[in-house]
Every structure is written in C-alpha cells, then in structure tokens.
Motif scaffolding. Structure first.
Motif, PDB file in Angstrom:
ATOM      1  N   GLU A   1       0.855  -1.160   0.086  1.00 59.68           N
ATOM      2  CA  GLU A   1       0.118  -0.014   0.080  1.00 59.68           C
ATOM      3  C   GLU A   1       0.899   1.479  -0.149  1.00 59.68           C
ATOM      4  OE1 GLU A   1      -0.284  -2.444   2.309  1.00 59.68           O
ATOM      5  OE2 GLU A   1      -2.061  -3.494   0.865  1.00 59.68           O
TER       6      GLU A   1
ATOM      7  N   LEU B   1      -0.694  -2.883  -8.792  1.00 56.18           N
ATOM      8  CA  LEU B   1      -2.128  -2.959  -8.768  1.00 56.18           C
ATOM      9  C   LEU B   1      -2.758  -4.514  -9.031  1.00 56.18           C
ATOM     10  CD1 LEU B   1      -3.471   0.250 -10.860  1.00 56.18           C
ATOM     11  CD2 LEU B   1      -3.629  -0.209  -8.327  1.00 56.18           C
ATOM     12  N   LEU B   2      -2.210  -4.997  -9.992  1.00 53.63           N
ATOM     13  CA  LEU B   2      -2.154  -6.321 -10.335  1.00 53.63           C
ATOM     14  C   LEU B   2      -1.790  -7.237  -8.954  1.00 53.63           C
ATOM     15  CD1 LEU B   2      -3.094  -8.317 -12.409  1.00 53.63           C
ATOM     16  CD2 LEU B   2      -0.723  -8.793 -12.810  1.00 53.63           C
TER      17      LEU B   2
ATOM     18  N   GLN C   1      -2.361  -6.168  -6.027  1.00 56.19           N
ATOM     19  CA  GLN C   1      -3.562  -6.121  -5.005  1.00 56.19           C
ATOM     20  C   GLN C   1      -4.847  -6.699  -5.592  1.00 56.19           C
ATOM     21  OE1 GLN C   1      -4.101  -1.700  -4.732  1.00 56.19           O
ATOM     22  NE2 GLN C   1      -3.498  -2.093  -2.600  1.00 56.19           N
ATOM     23  N   GLY C   2      -4.666  -7.418  -6.691  1.00 63.01           N
ATOM     24  CA  GLY C   2      -5.886  -8.161  -7.352  1.00 63.01           C
ATOM     25  C   GLY C   2      -6.620  -7.001  -8.315  1.00 63.01           C
ATOM     26  N   LYS C   3      -6.118  -5.959  -8.554  1.00 62.61           N
ATOM     27  CA  LYS C   3      -7.020  -5.091  -9.390  1.00 62.61           C
ATOM     28  C   LYS C   3      -6.641  -5.125 -10.791  1.00 62.61           C
ATOM     29  CE  LYS C   3      -7.180  -1.860  -5.667  1.00 62.61           C
ATOM     30  NZ  LYS C   3      -6.810  -0.492  -5.100  1.00 62.61           N
ATOM     31  N   LYS C   4      -7.094  -6.423 -11.221  1.00 65.56           N
ATOM     32  CA  LYS C   4      -6.901  -6.433 -12.818  1.00 65.56           C
ATOM     33  C   LYS C   4      -7.214  -5.462 -13.890  1.00 65.56           C
ATOM     34  CE  LYS C   4      -8.001 -10.216 -16.138  1.00 65.56           C
ATOM     35  NZ  LYS C   4      -8.721 -11.253 -16.573  1.00 65.56           N
ATOM     36  N   LYS C   5      -8.415  -4.884 -13.695  1.00 69.54           N
ATOM     37  CA  LYS C   5      -8.980  -4.062 -14.824  1.00 69.54           C
ATOM     38  C   LYS C   5      -8.106  -2.861 -14.670  1.00 69.54           C
ATOM     39  CE  LYS C   5     -13.724  -4.745 -15.453  1.00 69.54           C
ATOM     40  NZ  LYS C   5     -15.383  -4.144 -15.266  1.00 69.54           N
ATOM     41  N   GLU C   6      -7.528  -2.433 -13.416  1.00 72.95           N
ATOM     42  CA  GLU C   6      -6.775  -1.097 -13.296  1.00 72.95           C
ATOM     43  C   GLU C   6      -5.430  -1.232 -13.674  1.00 72.95           C
ATOM     44  OE1 GLU C   6      -8.936  -2.345 -11.058  1.00 72.95           O
ATOM     45  OE2 GLU C   6     -10.060  -0.967  -9.830  1.00 72.95           O
TER      46      GLU C   6
END
Length: 116
Positions: free
Chosen positions: A47, A78-79, A81-86
């Motif tokens: 973070e 971001l990936l 963190q699991g934020k694939k779209k971002e």
C-alpha cells in the motif's frame, strides 16, 4: 610555461566533470527509485509503495514527461492487489506512451485478458 603545462590538465578535468553534472532531468521520477528499492526489500508494504507510485505518476503527468516503465510498474503493483482491470489500464497507457515497450506490454495484456 611549466606552470601552464600543469594547469591545463587540471582545467580539462574540471571542465569534463562540470559536463557530467545534471541539474535538469528529462523525466520527473519523484521518489520512484527509493520507494521501489524499499518495496522489493520488504514486499509487505504494498500500500505504501502504491501511494509512492501514485505520487510519482501525478508529478510526472504534471510535468508532461512520464518516465518509461512507470505506468507498467504501477499496473503491476495494482495487479498484486488483485485489481486486474486497473492494471490493464496502466499497461495500456505504458504501451501507448512508449512504443518500444508495446510488444511486451501487449503480451502482458493478452495474458491477463486470457485469465479469468
């Protein structure tokens, strides 16, 4: 004359060293280098690393010169963190901004899109 022969090499060295000094850089890296080092040294601080990357990107975008790899690094964070779209969005930004990385970024995008 002997004094002149001793001074010329010293002056030449000083001029060469002055030429190595850079006060203006092409890109605004912010604290990217330090924060990346700290993150890879202690990956649990994702973070904090993301916050540093966001600040670096904001400064770079304001200056109009986003350094190569910065969007891709942020996308990877971001990936993680699991934020694939971002992540995909920032990989596309990297690909659009830096044609040199387009082949690699498109491969990353393609692989991510294949995953569910």
């Amino acid at each position: 004359m002997k004094h002149c022969i001793k001074v010329i090499p010293v002056v030449a060295c000083l001029l060469m060293l002055a030429g190595c000094q850079t006060t203006n850089t092409l890109y605004q890296w912010g604290d990217y280098e330090d924060s990346t080092y700290e993150y890879y040294k202690t990956p649990a601080e994702l973070e904090t690393y993301i916050a540093h990357l966001q600040e670096s990107i904001a400064r770079a975008e304001q200056s109009g010169a986003v350094p190569p790899g910065l969007y891709a690094e942020y996308g990877t964070a971001l990936l993680n963190q699991g934020k694939k779209k971002e992540a995909l969005s920032y990989y596309r930004k990297e690909s659009d901004l830096w044609p040199e990385s387009r082949h690699f970024m498109n491969a990353m995008i393609s692989n991510l899109e294949k995953r569910s």
